[in-house]
Design an enzyme around this catalytic site. Structure first.
Site, PDB file in Angstrom:
ATOM      1  CG  ASP A 187      34.744  32.953  44.002  1.00 60.12           C
ATOM      2  OD1 ASP A 187      34.023  33.753  43.382  1.00 60.12           O
ATOM      3  OD2 ASP A 187      35.398  32.068  43.436  1.00 60.12           O
ATOM      4  CB  THR A 219      31.623  35.765  40.459  1.00 60.22           C
ATOM      5  OG1 THR A 219      32.533  35.979  41.526  1.00 60.22           O
ATOM      6  CG2 THR A 219      32.287  34.932  39.406  1.00 60.22           C
ATOM      7  CB  THR A 220      30.658  39.554  44.098  1.00 61.49           C
ATOM      8  OG1 THR A 220      31.494  38.467  44.472  1.00 61.49           O
ATOM      9  CG2 THR A 220      29.739  39.885  45.238  1.00 61.49           C
ATOM     10  CG  ASP A 248      38.464  33.942  41.002  1.00 57.49           C
ATOM     11  OD1 ASP A 248      38.079  32.984  40.307  1.00 57.49           O
ATOM     12  OD2 ASP A 248      37.795  34.430  41.922  1.00 57.49           O
TER      13      ASP A 248
END
Length: 548
Positions: A66, A99-100, A397
């Site tokens: 994550d 997020t990445t 998430d």
């Protein structure tokens, strides 16, 4: 930095320490820092993502892919890198997913802007082109996204699957999707047309090591890490009447120190009797409502336990406030601050079963089978703490994605299809732009391709060949084609069934472009080194040197 007049000694305006970068050098340094941060988590994108093992300062380990969880633990010194890490945190709080992607995209937009900078295009011109590109990109997302029926389980599950598909829990993907959807549906409330979905407060994740991951479930009620106060109290009650208190069931002592002078021995006994009578009166007032269960956030004295036990009432003490709020929403009770204010309507009756189970070596209280609960507990089981923490992150998430869709029920194709559609659309638009703004406009279009490219690379495919095929599809107007992250080949996302929430895509774009704009605006990096530090390094401060 010294100012010189004719025939004067140099005047030191700024510290001569090498802690200052300006102009092009500062911009390139910022861009390099941003790229370095993105390289850390580049392999964490897509279903074939690698895990990172991070050692935290306390000596614990964190294994995850994550983006946000990794970057949170990384300690960086460069200001631009800190700025990038902040992005993934914002994205996580706002959307839960992406997020990445947001870091990789922001770094790529910055990397692509090196070209225009070296051609001496002013950063302000580049920024204004970025703004236009962002506007165009948002319009393209709007064109290719499709509405979703929030009520349909199948649609919602396939959406949440795209969030979990890239995570560690992909093996239990169906189970996790169901848990996330069930939890979000439970805590969704509508008041006068306004929807509220408060996952943080009312969907609690309780991690209990042991058992199998398949035993994880969403309870239709609440679970607490508590046992009854008195060993003889009932531990299983069907359809209990529940009272929730915020006051102690003990003798009320004075706030400040109180001295009592007693002259006769009988008076001392009377004082003790009054204490007992007060506790008895409190318990009798409670027992009038015929409760089966009493939860209080404060303490319960031994005497009160005795009276409650005689009336066959089970009591639990020192319940956390957040837990008490969840119980109130699940069983339909009202938390009462003074026993005198208790009404029949405050008693919770919507719970089907109260029981206490021993899991591992701890006792847990379950309030389950509630009628239409508005709060829930997700019970996660698994072999070890590290694995449970990772499952918890993935589930958070997934719940955030489900929550976003409730508010904004539109989907965009996943697997890099949306990014590729934007890239092709921006290239087409760039042809109509005259003047220097065309370059940076194309830079954003090229940067968009980084997402599908990274997906292909992570799956071990041939990036150049696959991207050429994908570009050809998009040039023909087939917007739903993207990368199958498992094989690294192109696939039609409609058939492959990979759709992501459009609100996540919009947020990724806005955040990435905003970050690129901000870092390009910086043309001077000055480190304010503390005075003592300078004196140790340099000897006398520059003012004295200048005067002498």
């Amino acid at each position: 930095m010294a100012g010189m007049g004719p025939g004067q000694t140099p005047v030191f305006v700024m510290n001569t320490a090498p802690e200052r970068q300006s102009g092009r050098k500062a911009q390139l340094s910022n861009i390099t820092a941003a790229k370095t941060v993105a390289d850390i988590i580049r392999t964490c994108l897509g279903p074939k993502a690698m895990l990172k093992m991070v050692l935290d300062p306390m000596g614990g380990i964190l294994m995850t892919n994550d983006g946000n969880a990794i970057l949170r633990e990384v300690d960086v010194a460069h200001p631009a890198a800190k700025n990038m890490i902040e992005l993934s945190r914002t994205q996580d709080e706002e959307c839960g997913d992406g997020t990445t992607s947001v870091i990789i995209l922001a770094a790529e937009i910055l990397a692509q802007s090196i070209g225009p900078l070296e051609r001496s295009i002013h950063p302000v011109v580049i920024i204004s082109a970025f703004n236009k590109a962002l506007k165009e990109a948002l319009a393209i997302i709007d064109q290719i996204s499709i509405p979703i029926d929030v009520k349909s389980d199948e649609d919602m599950l396939s959406l949440i699957k795209s969030s979990i598909g890239t995570k560690f829990t992909v093996r239990w993907s169906d189970l996790m999707c169901k848990l996330a959807l069930q939890a979000v549906r439970t805590v969704t409330q509508e008041d006068a047309g306004a929807k509220t979905v408060d996952i943080k407060r009312y969907a609690r994740v309780e991690k209990v090591p042991g058992g199998e991951i398949e035993q994880s479930k969403v309870l239709s009620g609440v679970m607490l890490n508590k046992d009854v106060t008195h060993p003889k109290m009932r531990r299983r009650i069907e359809k209990p009447r529940i009272i929730l208190l915020d006051c102690p069931l003990e003798y009320k002592k004075g706030e400040s120190q109180t001295n009592i002078e007693i002259s006769k021995e009988a008076d001392w006994n009377r004082v003790l009797e009054i204490e007992e009578e007060q506790v008895k009166a409190m318990c009798e007032k409670l027992i009038e409502f015929k409760p089966d269960l009493i939860f209080t956030e404060k303490g319960v004295s031994d005497l009160a336990q005795h009276y409650l036990l005689k009336a066959n009432v089970t009591a639990l003490r020192r319940v956390r406030k957040s837990d008490n709020n969840r119980i109130a929403r699940a069983v339909g009770a009202t938390i009462v601050n003074r026993i005198e204010d208790l009404r029949e309507s405050d008693v919770g009756t919507k719970c089907g079963l109260f029981n206490i189970e021993k899991i591992g070596d701890e006792y847990f209280t379950f309030l389950t089978e509630c009628i239409a609960p508005k709060a829930c507990t997700i019970l996660l089981r698994g072999p070890s703490k590290d694995i449970l923490n990772e499952i918890d992150r993935n589930l958070a998430d997934a719940m955030a994605v489900a929550r976003n869709v409730v508010f904004n029920p539109r989907l965009a194709p996943g697997g890099g299809a949306t990014e590729m559609a934007i890239a092709v659309g921006l290239h087409a638009k760039a042809r109509s732009i005259t003047g220097v703004e065309g370059w940076p406009f194309r830079a954003v279009a090229d940067a968009m391709e980084v997402i599908p490219r990274t997906l292909v690379q992570n799956a071990g495919g041939n990036a150049i060949r696959v991207l050429t095929e994908l570009r050809a599809k998009h040039a023909n107007g087939e917007h739903s084609w993207g990368i199958n992250g498992d094989t690294g080949k192109i696939a039609d996302m409609k058939k492959y069934g990979l759709y992501e929430s459009a609100s996540v895509k919009v947020q990724i774009l806005k955040t990435a472009v905003e970050a690129a704009r901000m870092l390009l605006r910086v043309d001077d990096v000055v480190s304010a080194v503390r005075k003592e530090k300078q004196q140790q390094e340099q000897g006398p401060p520059p003012e004295e040197m200048a005067e002498g």
